[in-house]
Design an enzyme around this catalytic site. Structure first.
Site, PDB file in Angstrom:
ATOM      1  N   ARG A  19       0.829  -1.216   0.000  1.00 60.90           N
ATOM      2  CA  ARG A  19       0.000   0.000   0.000  1.00 60.90           C
ATOM      3  C   ARG A  19       0.859   1.261   0.000  1.00 60.90           C
ATOM      4  O   ARG A  19       0.509   2.267  -0.628  1.00 60.90           O
ATOM      5  CB  ARG A  19      -0.936   0.005   1.215  1.00 60.90           C
ATOM      6  CG  ARG A  19      -2.041  -1.015   1.101  1.00 60.90           C
ATOM      7  CD  ARG A  19      -3.119  -0.810   2.155  1.00 60.90           C
ATOM      8  NE  ARG A  19      -4.142  -1.827   2.006  1.00 60.90           N
ATOM      9  CZ  ARG A  19      -5.185  -1.735   1.171  1.00 60.90           C
ATOM     10  NH1 ARG A  19      -5.348  -0.662   0.436  1.00 60.90           N
ATOM     11  NH2 ARG A  19      -6.057  -2.712   1.088  1.00 60.90           N
ATOM     12  N   HIS A  74     -19.166  10.814   1.445  1.00 62.37           N
ATOM     13  CA  HIS A  74     -19.665   9.519   1.918  1.00 62.37           C
ATOM     14  C   HIS A  74     -21.186   9.518   1.808  1.00 62.37           C
ATOM     15  O   HIS A  74     -21.842  10.479   2.236  1.00 62.37           O
ATOM     16  CB  HIS A  74     -19.231   9.303   3.371  1.00 62.37           C
ATOM     17  CG  HIS A  74     -19.698   7.985   3.913  1.00 62.37           C
ATOM     18  ND1 HIS A  74     -19.113   6.786   3.538  1.00 62.37           N
ATOM     19  CD2 HIS A  74     -20.700   7.678   4.772  1.00 62.37           C
ATOM     20  CE1 HIS A  74     -19.741   5.796   4.156  1.00 62.37           C
ATOM     21  NE2 HIS A  74     -20.699   6.312   4.903  1.00 62.37           N
TER      22      HIS A  74
HETATM   23  C1  GRF Z   1     -20.804   7.938  -4.270  1.00 65.35           C
HETATM   24  O1  GRF Z   1     -22.018   7.472  -3.755  1.00 65.35           O
HETATM   25  C2  GRF Z   1     -19.902   8.392  -3.168  1.00 65.35           C
HETATM   26  O2  GRF Z   1     -20.584   8.980  -2.106  1.00 65.35           O
HETATM   27  C3  GRF Z   1     -19.248   7.119  -2.744  1.00 65.35           C
HETATM   28  O3  GRF Z   1     -19.055   6.394  -3.918  1.00 65.35           O
HETATM   29  C4  GRF Z   1     -19.996   6.803  -4.897  1.00 65.35           C
HETATM   30  C5  GRF Z   1     -19.232   7.266  -6.082  1.00 65.35           C
HETATM   31  O4  GRF Z   1     -20.078   7.605  -7.161  1.00 65.35           O
HETATM   32  N1  GRF Z   1     -18.051   7.389  -1.988  1.00 65.35           N
HETATM   33  P1  GRF Z   1     -19.497   8.425  -8.375  1.00 65.35           P
HETATM   34  O5  GRF Z   1     -18.304   7.638  -8.911  1.00 65.35           O
HETATM   35  O6  GRF Z   1     -19.113   9.782  -7.889  1.00 65.35           O
HETATM   36  O7  GRF Z   1     -20.603   8.477  -9.376  1.00 65.35           O
END
Ligand code: GRF
Length: 219
Positions: free
Chosen positions: A68, A112
């Protein structure tokens, strides 16, 4: 004031990335999207970014295996090469090392799909429905080593409907995400967010209207 140079880190669809690119098309927006970086060469969002004329980079995690730190070092080198000021994680599905996160302390934010601190981790919409939550939503927060735990910059809520499925709820929350992420990045890029005792003060006050969206105002 010069615009902050932002890197958006993605792994997939890139709809939040697209919302940030759209917001930054306004010359008065305090940040420019200078780079879109994906850990997956096949991320759909990469194509959207290229079509928008944004520089893209791929740091594929697979050759790094369990290393990582090596992966994070490669990401860091790319960010430095592009003279990045702020990092936005937007559906970036890799855990970052503490060392990397600490290098970007106060300069890296994440979205999130839940009202943190509720429903950290994955499958948030399913879990919100199963828990019988009446309100659900999305949160933009500073990234700290502990996952989904940093100081909250902005949140937006939706009412959970009796007939909601994981998909219908996810779609409404996504609409909220696309509103609060550009707002939160704007606040951070303008230097209006200060963290005191693990909480964000915006323009010096704990919860200004500009950083929260009332469920009543949303569908
Ligand atoms: C979103 O729901 C975000 O909150 C989460 O992953 C998803 C990504 O969607 N962390 P996108 O790739 O921005 O369409």
């Amino acid at each position: 004031m010069s615009r902050k140079r932002v890197a958006v880190l993605i792994s997939g669809r890139g709809s939040n990335m697209a919302a940030l690119i759209e917001a930054a098309r306004d010359k008065n927006y305090p940040a420019e999207i200078a780079l879109v970086l994906s850990n997956r060469p096949d991320a759909v969002g990469l194509g959207l970014a290229r079509a928008a004329g944004i520089a893209t980079a791929v740091v594929d995690h697979t050759p790094f295996g369990k290393d990582r730190s090596g992966f994070d070092a490669a990401v860091q080198a790319t960010l430095i090469k592009h003279r990045i000021d702020l990092v936005c994680l937007a559906g970036f599905m890799r855990l970052l090392t503490d060392g990397f996160v600490n290098q970007w302390q106060g300069r890296m934010i994440n979205i999130h799909p839940a009202l943190l601190p509720a429903f950290k981790g994955l499958d948030t919409h399913k879990r919100a429905i199963e828990a019988g939550a009446k309100l659900h939503g999305a949160t933009v927060h500073f990234v700290v080593p502990e996952m989904d735990s940093g100081p909250i910059i902005a949140q937006g809520a939706v009412a959970v409907r009796a007939d909601d499925t994981e998909q219908t709820l996810a779609a409404r929350v996504l609409g909220v995400e696309h509103r609060i992420y550009p707002l939160a990045l704007k606040l951070v890029a303008e230097g209006r967010v200060r963290v005191v005792d693990g909480r964000c003060l915006i323009d010096g006050v704990p919860v200004p209207d500009s950083a929260s969206l009332d469920p009543g105002a949303l569908t």
